[in-house]
Design a protein around this motif. Structure first.
Motif, PDB file in Angstrom:
ATOM      1  N   PHE A   1       0.836  -1.191   0.000  1.00 34.19           N
ATOM      2  CA  PHE A   1       0.000   0.000   0.000  1.00 34.19           C
ATOM      3  C   PHE A   1       0.874   1.245   0.000  1.00 34.19           C
ATOM      4  N   GLN A   2       1.921   1.230   0.798  1.00 34.47           N
ATOM      5  CA  GLN A   2       2.840   2.362   0.863  1.00 34.47           C
ATOM      6  C   GLN A   2       3.523   2.613  -0.477  1.00 34.47           C
ATOM      7  N   ALA A   3       3.641   1.545  -1.287  1.00 35.06           N
ATOM      8  CA  ALA A   3       4.327   1.652  -2.576  1.00 35.06           C
ATOM      9  C   ALA A   3       3.441   2.208  -3.688  1.00 35.06           C
ATOM     10  N   LEU A   4       2.136   2.345  -3.428  1.00 34.33           N
ATOM     11  CA  LEU A   4       1.261   2.898  -4.454  1.00 34.33           C
ATOM     12  C   LEU A   4       1.730   4.305  -4.820  1.00 34.33           C
ATOM     13  N   PRO A   5       1.853   4.602  -6.117  1.00 41.09           N
ATOM     14  CA  PRO A   5       2.273   5.948  -6.524  1.00 41.09           C
ATOM     15  C   PRO A   5       1.406   7.052  -5.913  1.00 41.09           C
ATOM     16  N   ALA A   6       0.092   6.825  -5.833  1.00 35.99           N
ATOM     17  CA  ALA A   6      -0.797   7.838  -5.255  1.00 35.99           C
ATOM     18  C   ALA A   6      -0.462   8.104  -3.795  1.00 35.99           C
ATOM     19  N   VAL A   7      -0.155   7.046  -3.059  1.00 33.54           N
ATOM     20  CA  VAL A   7       0.190   7.185  -1.647  1.00 33.54           C
ATOM     21  C   VAL A   7       1.516   7.929  -1.511  1.00 33.54           C
ATOM     22  N   LYS A   8       2.467   7.589  -2.350  1.00 32.29           N
ATOM     23  CA  LYS A   8       3.785   8.220  -2.288  1.00 32.29           C
ATOM     24  C   LYS A   8       3.720   9.720  -2.525  1.00 32.29           C
ATOM     25  N   ARG A   9       2.860  10.156  -3.443  1.00 40.87           N
ATOM     26  CA  ARG A   9       2.825  11.584  -3.767  1.00 40.87           C
ATOM     27  C   ARG A   9       1.789  12.352  -2.934  1.00 40.87           C
ATOM     28  N   GLY A  10       1.103  11.657  -2.003  1.00 44.21           N
ATOM     29  CA  GLY A  10       0.166  12.324  -1.120  1.00 44.21           C
ATOM     30  C   GLY A  10      -1.233  12.470  -1.676  1.00 44.21           C
ATOM     31  N   ALA A  11      -1.570  11.643  -2.684  1.00 43.25           N
ATOM     32  CA  ALA A  11      -2.910  11.693  -3.282  1.00 43.25           C
ATOM     33  C   ALA A  11      -3.801  10.608  -2.700  1.00 43.25           C
ATOM     34  N   TYR A  12      -3.638  10.361  -1.420  1.00 41.45           N
ATOM     35  CA  TYR A  12      -4.389   9.337  -0.685  1.00 41.45           C
ATOM     36  C   TYR A  12      -5.282  10.025   0.336  1.00 41.45           C
ATOM     37  N   VAL A  13      -6.565   9.605   0.384  1.00 43.04           N
ATOM     38  CA  VAL A  13      -7.544  10.226   1.273  1.00 43.04           C
ATOM     39  C   VAL A  13      -8.140   9.176   2.203  1.00 43.04           C
ATOM     40  N   PRO A  14      -7.759   9.159   3.488  1.00 41.21           N
ATOM     41  CA  PRO A  14      -8.407   8.264   4.452  1.00 41.21           C
ATOM     42  C   PRO A  14      -9.697   8.891   4.955  1.00 41.21           C
ATOM     43  N   LEU A  15     -10.749   8.074   5.065  1.00 37.55           N
ATOM     44  CA  LEU A  15     -12.045   8.567   5.512  1.00 37.55           C
ATOM     45  C   LEU A  15     -12.491   7.837   6.771  1.00 37.55           C
ATOM     46  N   GLU A  16     -13.084   8.579   7.686  1.00 39.63           N
ATOM     47  CA  GLU A  16     -13.703   7.972   8.860  1.00 39.63           C
ATOM     48  C   GLU A  16     -15.058   7.395   8.472  1.00 39.63           C
ATOM     49  N   VAL A  17     -15.597   6.566   9.350  1.00 40.72           N
ATOM     50  CA  VAL A  17     -16.862   5.901   9.070  1.00 40.72           C
ATOM     51  C   VAL A  17     -17.971   6.903   8.715  1.00 40.72           C
ATOM     52  N   GLY A  18     -18.111   7.942   9.516  1.00 40.38           N
ATOM     53  CA  GLY A  18     -19.175   8.903   9.262  1.00 40.38           C
ATOM     54  C   GLY A  18     -19.044   9.574   7.912  1.00 40.38           C
ATOM     55  N   GLU A  19     -17.820   9.888   7.516  1.00 37.36           N
ATOM     56  CA  GLU A  19     -17.595  10.500   6.216  1.00 37.36           C
ATOM     57  C   GLU A  19     -18.000   9.548   5.095  1.00 37.36           C
ATOM     58  N   ALA A  20     -17.587   8.292   5.227  1.00 35.36           N
ATOM     59  CA  ALA A  20     -17.940   7.304   4.204  1.00 35.36           C
ATOM     60  C   ALA A  20     -19.443   7.115   4.119  1.00 35.36           C
ATOM     61  N   LEU A  21     -20.104   7.070   5.267  1.00 33.42           N
ATOM     62  CA  LEU A  21     -21.555   6.889   5.284  1.00 33.42           C
ATOM     63  C   LEU A  21     -22.277   8.067   4.656  1.00 33.42           C
ATOM     64  N   SER A  22     -21.732   9.253   4.804  1.00 33.60           N
ATOM     65  CA  SER A  22     -22.431  10.437   4.303  1.00 33.60           C
ATOM     66  C   SER A  22     -22.560  10.432   2.792  1.00 33.60           C
ATOM     67  N   MET A  23     -21.632   9.782   2.101  1.00 33.00           N
ATOM     68  CA  MET A  23     -21.777   9.710   0.647  1.00 33.00           C
ATOM     69  C   MET A  23     -22.319   8.356   0.195  1.00 33.00           C
ATOM     70  N   ALA A  24     -22.216   7.340   1.039  1.00 31.85           N
ATOM     71  CA  ALA A  24     -22.705   6.016   0.675  1.00 31.85           C
ATOM     72  C   ALA A  24     -24.194   5.856   0.903  1.00 31.85           C
ATOM     73  N   PHE A  25     -24.768   6.618   1.847  1.00 37.37           N
ATOM     74  CA  PHE A  25     -26.210   6.622   2.098  1.00 37.37           C
ATOM     75  C   PHE A  25     -26.718   8.049   1.926  1.00 37.37           C
ATOM     76  N   PRO A  26     -26.855   8.481   0.686  1.00 32.29           N
ATOM     77  CA  PRO A  26     -27.150   9.889   0.426  1.00 32.29           C
ATOM     78  C   PRO A  26     -28.544  10.326   0.861  1.00 32.29           C
ATOM     79  N   SER A  27     -28.613  11.517   1.409  1.00 32.46           N
ATOM     80  CA  SER A  27     -29.881  12.139   1.783  1.00 32.46           C
ATOM     81  C   SER A  27     -29.708  13.642   1.655  1.00 32.46           C
ATOM     82  N   THR A  28     -30.781  14.383   1.825  1.00 33.54           N
ATOM     83  CA  THR A  28     -30.674  15.839   1.725  1.00 33.54           C
ATOM     84  C   THR A  28     -29.904  16.439   2.893  1.00 33.54           C
TER      85      THR A  28
END
Length: 360
Positions: free
Chosen positions: A312-339
């Motif tokens: 995972f550390q070797a992924l080019p995106a991770v190396k250049r800082g283009a990696y976005v970790p999300l917490e559960v609430g953040e993931a849920l906010s786009m996975a279960f969309p509402s107004t």
């Protein structure tokens, strides 16, 4: 994704007990179309408890009732505007009711949050008295719901409604999803709930506001996001890497509506497990690389496991800082969309994705 969402139960009518894994979380099974917005859009009205008198001494608003709404599990017949509402869905029934200024008498807890309420719901409540939270074990507490004497039960977001509909409708009119719990768009759900609550105009306004905010977010970040590829993954229940492979996934739609594109390296993978997911063997971690790599974590240990892996550390995106970790609430906010959740996702996730995309 759906690894964390409640699963539809097997058939059950009235008395046969069946397992109901309500403490499972989601991160992406909602394949419904999704759009975004800013915090606390929806009705601008201050939420009011559903047992409070309606305007005009409790007389229902003219023109909307009696009302019959068709649904996949059956009809909802409402003789008058509801004043006592209970929700039994996973998350979004609560979201849409509160968005429209209606505080349910009781809800099934949003169990992925310590308080039993999503942060976007708590923000909209703004200090108002929160709804009672029902104690749910293997089955819904039908006796307790009966004691509350609701005149509407919202269940458009219930993953066990096929099993529960007969029991619920014996208590009060129950609002089903239109086609399927994982297929109705967030717009469809908001419109159905708005109609049932006698707030159709407010629901239409809320939807339009969210759609406008999505367009605004896309236009504002076009230079950074347009055409950039992404992957979105998590660890499944078995501790394996699981990644989104369908552009129609709710989380993928959230990102694609901002101008991003799900990477070809994952869309060609074979489905394994929940619909729209593929399991990626650790030695194939390189398949997760893209202009932006997103990963959702339920615990600090999960994050440590993934981020500590050398592949995972070797992924080019991770190396250049283009990696976005999300917490559960953040993931849920786009996975279960509402107004309510979409605006939260725009504020919480989009700045991180934009920052990552600029490093692509």
């Amino acid at each position: 994704m759906n690894e964390y969402a409640p699963q539809k139960g097997t058939s059950m009518v009235n008395t046969t007990p069946r397992p109901f894994p309500r403490r499972l979380f989601l991160t992406g099974s909602a394949a419904g179309a999704l759009t975004l917005g800013l915090a606390a859009c929806g009705s601008s009205d201050t939420p009011t408890p559903t047992n409070a008198p309606a305007a005009g001494g409790g007389t229902p608003a003219p023109g909307g009732f009696p009302l019959t709404l068709e649904g996949a599990e059956g009809k909802t017949v409402l003789p008058a505007q509801p004043t006592k509402v209970v929700t039994v869905g996973f998350m979004r029934d609560v979201d849409e009711a509160v968005s429209l200024g209606v505080i349910p008498l009781a809800i099934t807890p949003q169990t992925n949050f310590d308080s039993g309420l999503a942060p976007w719901v708590e923000a909209k409540l703004a200090g108002a008295k929160a709804p009672q939270q029902l104690e749910v074990e293997d089955n819904l507490p039908f006796e307790k719901i009966t004691e509350l004497a609701p005149d509407l039960i919202l269940a458009t977001d219930s993953y066990t409604l096929a099993d529960d509909f007969a029991n619920l409708t014996a208590i009060a009119p129950t609002l089903s999803y239109q086609e399927d719990v994982a297929e109705d768009t967030w717009q469809t759900r908001a419109k159905r709930i708005g109609a049932a609550l006698g707030k159709a105009d407010a629901a239409t306004k809320a939807i339009a506001e969210v759609e406008t905010r999505i367009s605004s977010a896309k236009d504002k970040n076009k230079a950074a996001l347009e055409g950039k590829t992404f992957t979105f993954s998590l660890l499944n229940a078995e501790g394996q890497l699981a990644t989104v492979i369908l552009p129609t996934d709710a989380s993928a739609q959230f990102l694609s509506q901002l101008g991003l594109k799900l990477a070809d390296s994952v869309t060609s993978l074979q489905q394994a497990g929940p619909t729209g997911r593929a399991v990626v063997a650790q030695e194939n971690t390189k398949l997760l690389d893209a202009d932006v790599v997103l990963f959702s974590f339920r615990t600090a240990d999960e994050r440590k496991q993934v981020e500590g892996d050398r592949l995972f550390q070797a992924l080019p995106a991770v190396k250049r800082g283009a990696y976005v970790p999300l917490e559960v609430g953040e993931a849920l906010s786009m996975a279960f969309p509402s107004t309510l959740s979409i605006p939260f996702a725009l504020e919480a996730i989009v700045p991180k994705v934009v920052a990552a995309a600029t490093k692509a």
